[in-house]
Design a protein around this motif. Structure first.
Motif, PDB file in Angstrom:
ATOM      1  N   UNK A  30     -16.620 -14.016  -5.645  1.00 31.61           N
ATOM      2  CA  UNK A  30     -15.714 -13.440  -4.379  1.00 31.61           C
ATOM      3  C   UNK A  30     -14.717 -12.757  -4.685  1.00 31.61           C
ATOM      4  N   UNK A  31     -14.897 -11.145  -4.845  1.00 32.70           N
ATOM      5  CA  UNK A  31     -14.611 -10.308  -5.821  1.00 32.70           C
ATOM      6  C   UNK A  31     -14.076  -9.006  -5.020  1.00 32.70           C
ATOM      7  N   UNK A  38     -10.715  -2.981   1.721  1.00 37.42           N
ATOM      8  CA  UNK A  38     -11.040  -4.012   2.996  1.00 37.42           C
ATOM      9  C   UNK A  38     -12.262  -5.015   2.747  1.00 37.42           C
ATOM     10  N   UNK A  39     -12.954  -3.824   1.299  1.00 37.08           N
ATOM     11  CA  UNK A  39     -14.537  -4.866   0.746  1.00 37.08           C
ATOM     12  C   UNK A  39     -14.863  -5.372  -0.398  1.00 37.08           C
ATOM     13  N   UNK A  40     -15.134  -6.469   0.198  1.00 38.53           N
ATOM     14  CA  UNK A  40     -15.836  -7.137  -0.910  1.00 38.53           C
ATOM     15  C   UNK A  40     -17.290  -8.044  -1.009  1.00 38.53           C
ATOM     16  N   UNK A  41     -17.891  -8.389  -2.679  1.00 36.85           N
ATOM     17  CA  UNK A  41     -18.921  -9.006  -2.963  1.00 36.85           C
ATOM     18  C   UNK A  41     -18.687  -9.918  -2.503  1.00 36.85           C
ATOM     19  N   UNK A  47     -25.700 -12.444  -9.373  1.00 36.41           N
ATOM     20  CA  UNK A  47     -26.709 -11.362  -8.320  1.00 36.41           C
ATOM     21  C   UNK A  47     -25.811 -11.175  -7.042  1.00 36.41           C
ATOM     22  N   UNK A  48     -25.313 -10.249  -6.632  1.00 36.19           N
ATOM     23  CA  UNK A  48     -24.793  -9.942  -5.719  1.00 36.19           C
ATOM     24  C   UNK A  48     -25.331  -9.850  -4.592  1.00 36.19           C
ATOM     25  N   UNK A  49     -24.780 -11.398  -3.841  1.00 40.53           N
ATOM     26  CA  UNK A  49     -25.078 -11.545  -2.396  1.00 40.53           C
ATOM     27  C   UNK A  49     -25.101 -11.473  -1.144  1.00 40.53           C
ATOM     28  N   UNK A  60     -21.934  -2.738   7.077  1.00 42.20           N
ATOM     29  CA  UNK A  60     -22.783  -4.123   6.088  1.00 42.20           C
ATOM     30  C   UNK A  60     -22.854  -2.777   4.978  1.00 42.20           C
ATOM     31  N   UNK A  61     -22.455  -3.519   4.319  1.00 39.06           N
ATOM     32  CA  UNK A  61     -21.854  -3.177   2.344  1.00 39.06           C
ATOM     33  C   UNK A  61     -23.290  -2.508   1.987  1.00 39.06           C
ATOM     34  N   UNK A  62     -24.748  -3.534   2.218  1.00 43.27           N
ATOM     35  CA  UNK A  62     -25.742  -3.728   1.498  1.00 43.27           C
ATOM     36  C   UNK A  62     -27.134  -2.811   2.323  1.00 43.27           C
ATOM     37  N   UNK A  63     -27.640  -2.387   1.583  1.00 43.31           N
ATOM     38  CA  UNK A  63     -28.708  -1.536   2.265  1.00 43.31           C
ATOM     39  C   UNK A  63     -30.133  -2.681   2.768  1.00 43.31           C
TER      40      UNK A  63
END
Length: 273
Positions: A30-31, A38-41, A47-49, A60-63
């Motif tokens: 978790x990075x 404020x954003x994390x992935x 794989x970025x999930x 929502x950070x993923x399209x």
């Protein structure tokens, strides 16, 4: 525990811990996302999930998640609370989003990785049960436990590597989804489509035998068979306004296919499974 009050975009949450995350199904991390404090992935097995925005759950950070949100908005009346089931949870970005924009909703996340589910529940700012319940279980089994005609929205966003697990794309799976959804409900799936379109073809064929309307959202290059990528598919008994969805996803450079346009993308009928 009682449900938290609906969030607003101005809510500030504590910064979650970053680095390696316990997981039963491989490796996880978790990075922080550079450029946004404020954003994390959440990354699973390289794989970025799942994105996570600590300040604003509506982000929502993923399209592809935004595509799912637009499809949900087009299929279900705006502002209405929903009964939703998410197969595959990761960092629960979409459930947080729905909780923020549809107060009073009841959602269940089914996540097969128990260690990951426990970490997410412990460290991330999530709605509490019954607003959001997290079950560490096999989605293909758990979907059969919901009462018939009881669910407004089912989202399948679960992968083994870069493919959908076979039990989540079997005839029994689609039968169980169809049974659990109410007559005005919507099923939405994130499909990792290959160059030969076999995954998308199989998904659409299965849904067309059970639902009246099937619609897909993807980047235009994906529809032109130029590369592998994600396609979001929605299925309902009620019509979905494809033009409204097209307008909503245009900002992400995506396009919509339905009816004959979608079938044309799938290729000749004799080649479909």
């Amino acid at each position: 525990m009682s449900a938290r009050r609906a969030r607003s975009g101005s809510r500030t949450s504590p910064s979650p811990p970053t680095g390696p995350v316990p997981a039963d199904t491989g490796t996880a991390s978790f990075d922080a996302v550079p450029g946004d404090p404020h954003a994390y992935v959440l990354t699973l097995n390289g794989v970025p999930s799942s994105p996570y925005h600590a300040h604003d759950p509506e982000v929502l950070g993923f399209e592809y998640l935004r595509w799912i949100a637009h499809l949900t908005a087009a299929a279900l009346p705006a502002g209405r609370s929903v009964r939703a089931v998410h197969i595959g949870g990761a960092a629960c970005a979409l459930p947080r989003h729905l909780d923020a924009i549809r107060p009073g909703s009841r959602q269940t996340v089914v996540e097969i990785d128990a260690a990951l589910a426990d970490w997410v529940r412990t460290h991330l700012d999530l709605p509490r049960s019954p607003a959001l319940a997290i079950r560490a279980a096999d989605g293909a089994v758990e979907i059969t436990r919901f009462r018939p005609d009881s669910i407004d929205l089912i989202v399948r966003d679960a992968f083994a590597g870069d493919t959908t697990p076979a039990p989540l794309s079997s005839p029994a799976w689609f039968d169980a989804v169809h049974a659990a959804l109410g007559p005005h409900g919507v099923y939405i799936a994130n499909v990792a489509d290959a160059a030969d379109r076999s995954a998308l073809r199989s998904e659409v064929d299965a849904l067309r035998t059970r639902f009246s309307h099937v619609l897909a959202v993807a980047e235009p290059t994906q529809f032109r068979r130029r590369r592998r990528g994600n396609v979001v598919v929605a299925a309902t008994h009620d019509p979905i306004d494809a033009h409204a969805v097209e307008a909503a996803v245009r900002g992400d450079g995506a396009s919509v296919r339905s009816g004959a346009g979608l079938l044309s993308h799938l290729g000749p009928a004799h080649s479909r499974r």
